[in-house]
Design a protein around this motif. Structure first.
Motif, PDB file in Angstrom:
ATOM      1  N   TYR A 205       0.929  -1.177  -0.152  1.00  0.00           N
ATOM      2  CA  TYR A 205      -0.235   0.033   0.122  1.00  0.00           C
ATOM      3  C   TYR A 205       0.770   1.153   0.121  1.00  0.00           C
ATOM      4  O   TYR A 205       0.436   2.363  -0.387  1.00  0.00           O
ATOM      5  CB  TYR A 205      -0.862  -0.003   1.197  1.00  0.00           C
ATOM      6  CG  TYR A 205       0.036   0.143   2.595  1.00  0.00           C
ATOM      7  CD1 TYR A 205       0.170   1.490   2.916  1.00  0.00           C
ATOM      8  CD2 TYR A 205       0.204  -0.952   3.048  1.00  0.00           C
ATOM      9  CE1 TYR A 205       0.963   1.448   4.350  1.00  0.00           C
ATOM     10  CE2 TYR A 205       1.282  -0.971   4.418  1.00  0.00           C
ATOM     11  CZ  TYR A 205       1.571   0.200   4.905  1.00  0.00           C
ATOM     12  OH  TYR A 205       2.150   0.293   5.989  1.00  0.00           O
ATOM     13  N   THR A 206       2.083   1.276   0.481  1.00  0.00           N
ATOM     14  CA  THR A 206       2.918   2.461   0.467  1.00  0.00           C
ATOM     15  C   THR A 206       3.645   2.648  -0.823  1.00  0.00           C
ATOM     16  O   THR A 206       4.014   1.733  -1.538  1.00  0.00           O
ATOM     17  CB  THR A 206       4.241   2.154   1.750  1.00  0.00           C
ATOM     18  OG1 THR A 206       4.780   3.346   1.847  1.00  0.00           O
ATOM     19  CG2 THR A 206       4.823   1.165   1.435  1.00  0.00           C
ATOM     20  N   ALA A 207       3.930   3.828  -1.118  1.00  0.00           N
ATOM     21  CA  ALA A 207       4.762   4.542  -2.133  1.00  0.00           C
ATOM     22  C   ALA A 207       5.984   5.292  -1.692  1.00  0.00           C
ATOM     23  O   ALA A 207       6.440   6.234  -2.529  1.00  0.00           O
ATOM     24  CB  ALA A 207       3.979   5.172  -3.079  1.00  0.00           C
ATOM     25  N   ARG A 212      10.530   2.263  -1.899  1.00  0.00           N
ATOM     26  CA  ARG A 212      10.758   1.939  -3.216  1.00  0.00           C
ATOM     27  C   ARG A 212      12.413   1.580  -3.507  1.00  0.00           C
ATOM     28  O   ARG A 212      12.670   0.680  -4.456  1.00  0.00           O
ATOM     29  CB  ARG A 212      10.192   2.962  -4.329  1.00  0.00           C
ATOM     30  CG  ARG A 212       9.034   3.036  -4.184  1.00  0.00           C
ATOM     31  CD  ARG A 212       8.369   3.987  -5.417  1.00  0.00           C
ATOM     32  NE  ARG A 212       8.901   4.982  -5.782  1.00  0.00           N
ATOM     33  CZ  ARG A 212       8.918   6.332  -5.322  1.00  0.00           C
ATOM     34  NH1 ARG A 212       7.988   6.596  -4.637  1.00  0.00           N
ATOM     35  NH2 ARG A 212       9.559   7.252  -5.838  1.00  0.00           N
ATOM     36  N   GLU A 223       6.972  -0.212  -9.629  1.00  0.00           N
ATOM     37  CA  GLU A 223       6.238   0.812 -10.392  1.00  0.00           C
ATOM     38  C   GLU A 223       5.135   1.230  -9.550  1.00  0.00           C
ATOM     39  O   GLU A 223       4.719   0.480  -8.640  1.00  0.00           O
ATOM     40  CB  GLU A 223       5.865   0.282 -11.731  1.00  0.00           C
ATOM     41  CG  GLU A 223       4.909  -0.740 -11.735  1.00  0.00           C
ATOM     42  CD  GLU A 223       4.175  -0.920 -12.909  1.00  0.00           C
ATOM     43  OE1 GLU A 223       3.663  -0.106 -13.640  1.00  0.00           O
ATOM     44  OE2 GLU A 223       4.248  -2.386 -13.401  1.00  0.00           O
ATOM     45  N   LYS A 224       4.520   2.357  -9.577  1.00  0.00           N
ATOM     46  CA  LYS A 224       3.537   3.151  -8.881  1.00  0.00           C
ATOM     47  C   LYS A 224       2.415   2.899  -9.640  1.00  0.00           C
ATOM     48  O   LYS A 224       2.209   3.216 -10.729  1.00  0.00           O
ATOM     49  CB  LYS A 224       3.932   4.526  -8.405  1.00  0.00           C
ATOM     50  CG  LYS A 224       4.914   4.848  -7.406  1.00  0.00           C
ATOM     51  CD  LYS A 224       5.273   6.231  -7.155  1.00  0.00           C
ATOM     52  CE  LYS A 224       5.789   7.228  -8.104  1.00  0.00           C
ATOM     53  NZ  LYS A 224       5.952   8.614  -7.555  1.00  0.00           N
ATOM     54  N   GLY A 227      -3.556   3.795  -5.751  1.00  0.00           N
ATOM     55  CA  GLY A 227      -3.653   3.308  -4.634  1.00  0.00           C
ATOM     56  C   GLY A 227      -5.333   3.036  -4.178  1.00  0.00           C
ATOM     57  O   GLY A 227      -6.158   3.276  -5.044  1.00  0.00           O
ATOM     58  N   LYS A 231      -5.963   7.107  -1.033  1.00  0.00           N
ATOM     59  CA  LYS A 231      -4.573   7.095  -1.262  1.00  0.00           C
ATOM     60  C   LYS A 231      -4.231   7.163  -2.748  1.00  0.00           C
ATOM     61  O   LYS A 231      -4.727   6.265  -3.448  1.00  0.00           O
ATOM     62  CB  LYS A 231      -3.998   5.457  -0.652  1.00  0.00           C
ATOM     63  CG  LYS A 231      -2.484   5.916  -0.399  1.00  0.00           C
ATOM     64  CD  LYS A 231      -2.076   4.686   0.716  1.00  0.00           C
ATOM     65  CE  LYS A 231      -0.591   5.106   0.996  1.00  0.00           C
ATOM     66  NZ  LYS A 231       0.287   5.261   0.091  1.00  0.00           N
ATOM     67  N   ARG A 232      -3.273   8.067  -2.907  1.00  0.00           N
ATOM     68  CA  ARG A 232      -3.470   8.455  -4.734  1.00  0.00           C
ATOM     69  C   ARG A 232      -2.513   7.179  -5.144  1.00  0.00           C
ATOM     70  O   ARG A 232      -2.522   6.882  -6.310  1.00  0.00           O
ATOM     71  CB  ARG A 232      -2.377   9.653  -4.829  1.00  0.00           C
ATOM     72  CG  ARG A 232      -2.389  10.261  -6.243  1.00  0.00           C
ATOM     73  CD  ARG A 232      -1.936  11.590  -6.202  1.00  0.00           C
ATOM     74  NE  ARG A 232      -0.675  11.821  -5.638  1.00  0.00           N
ATOM     75  CZ  ARG A 232       0.428  11.674  -6.091  1.00  0.00           C
ATOM     76  NH1 ARG A 232       0.507  11.411  -7.551  1.00  0.00           N
ATOM     77  NH2 ARG A 232       1.556  12.222  -5.610  1.00  0.00           N
ATOM     78  N   GLU A 233      -1.406   6.553  -4.623  1.00  0.00           N
ATOM     79  CA  GLU A 233      -0.301   5.605  -5.018  1.00  0.00           C
ATOM     80  C   GLU A 233      -0.153   4.548  -4.229  1.00  0.00           C
ATOM     81  O   GLU A 233      -0.143   4.678  -3.024  1.00  0.00           O
ATOM     82  CB  GLU A 233       0.835   6.393  -5.524  1.00  0.00           C
ATOM     83  CG  GLU A 233       0.805   7.532  -6.531  1.00  0.00           C
ATOM     84  CD  GLU A 233       2.112   8.218  -6.605  1.00  0.00           C
ATOM     85  OE1 GLU A 233       2.011   8.635  -7.859  1.00  0.00           O
ATOM     86  OE2 GLU A 233       2.860   8.314  -5.883  1.00  0.00           O
ATOM     87  N   MET A 234       0.219   3.333  -4.636  1.00  0.00           N
ATOM     88  CA  MET A 234       1.003   2.216  -3.986  1.00  0.00           C
ATOM     89  C   MET A 234       1.748   1.842  -5.000  1.00  0.00           C
ATOM     90  O   MET A 234       1.905   2.206  -6.044  1.00  0.00           O
ATOM     91  CB  MET A 234      -0.479   1.238  -3.818  1.00  0.00           C
ATOM     92  CG  MET A 234      -1.054   0.804  -5.042  1.00  0.00           C
ATOM     93  SD  MET A 234      -2.299  -0.572  -4.946  1.00  0.00           S
ATOM     94  CE  MET A 234      -1.132  -2.113  -5.137  1.00  0.00           C
ATOM     95  N   VAL A 235       2.512   0.626  -4.633  1.00  0.00           N
ATOM     96  CA  VAL A 235       3.436   0.032  -5.403  1.00  0.00           C
ATOM     97  C   VAL A 235       3.402  -1.340  -5.524  1.00  0.00           C
ATOM     98  O   VAL A 235       2.656  -2.205  -4.773  1.00  0.00           O
ATOM     99  CB  VAL A 235       4.909   0.236  -4.675  1.00  0.00           C
ATOM    100  CG1 VAL A 235       5.788  -0.547  -5.094  1.00  0.00           C
ATOM    101  CG2 VAL A 235       5.464   1.759  -4.847  1.00  0.00           C
TER     102      VAL A 235
END
Length: 240
Positions: A205-207, A212, A223-224, A227, A231-235
């Motif tokens: 869940y974390t970016a 990274r 890559e992102k 989310g 949450k806008r982004e995850m990895v």
């Protein structure tokens, strides 16, 4: 070594918050949907279960067992589902009552949750539990130490190690990296990479940038992507 249950605060909706890490065990926006979005979809599951006789998933942070049970629910709907080995680490295992209360928020998982809580009595070290069509290999202790006890299956190897097949998918689900950096340590992630199959994947869940970078140094390509909820982004990532 004695095990210690976490000190919990219960937020509205019976969302458990670990006071020691100042973080919740799952999203207040919906833990089940979060697991499906981040860890299942992030590792292209359950699609990858198809046409497999066995599959191995590993995670850092068993917590409430939500990721494990959500995976079992997804596996149930797969024709000719593979045998699942689910490897997880937990430093502060919940009590049976804590676990039952947390999982009570997800009635869709009641059957699996009841099966898990009925046999829940974790002890320090490695615990093996059979739940549904899966085996749970639960390591109670510090993941940074216990991961060194895992080796890839080798019929000719014996001694004080626990052998597992190569890991096909990682659920990287420790508490917030800012509050629990130990589970995002570069050396720990490198050992995880060493246990991963050549086509193995990961999702988290974390970016956070330093996470990274640690994943890349450990041997993963990342890559992102979008989310869950707000949450806008995850990895997501793969080995190599």
């Amino acid at each position: 070594m004695a095990t210690h249950a976490p000190d919990l605060e219960w937020l509205p909706g019976d969302v458990p918050r670990a006071e020691g890490f100042d973080d919740t065990y799952f999203s207040k926006a919906g833990g089940l949907n979060e697991t499906r979005h981040v860890f299942l979809a992030g590792n292209n599951l359950p699609t990858r279960f198809q046409s497999r006789s066995s599959f191995t998933i590993a995670e850092f942070g068993f917590g409430t067992g939500l990721n494990f049970l959500t995976t079992l629910a997804a596996l149930k709907d797969v024709p000719a589902a593979p045998e699942l080995l689910f490897v997880s680490f937990e430093l502060y295992p919940m009590t049976k009552d804590q676990l039952a209360r947390a999982l009570g928020a997800f009635p869709e998982l009641n059957v699996f949750a009841s099966e898990l809580t009925s046999v829940w009595a974790p002890e320090a070290g490695w615990n093996r539990l059979s739940i549904g069509n899966a085996e749970l290999l639960l390591g109670i202790g510090d993941a940074r130490q216990m991961i060194g006890e895992l080796t890839l299956m080798d019929p000719g190897r014996s001694g004080g190690t626990t052998q597992i097949p190569p890991v096909d998918a990682w659920f990287l689900d420790g508490f917030s990296p800012a509050k629990n950096p130990e589970l995002w340590d570069e050396d720990l992630l490198r050992q995880a990479a060493n246990l991963t199959s050549d086509d193995g994947t990961l999702a988290t869940y974390t970016a956070a940038g330093w996470v990274r970078r640690n994943l890349q140094s450990a041997g993963f390509t990342v890559e992102k992507v979008g989310g869950f909820a707000g949450k806008r982004e995850m990895v997501i990532g793969r080995k190599g």
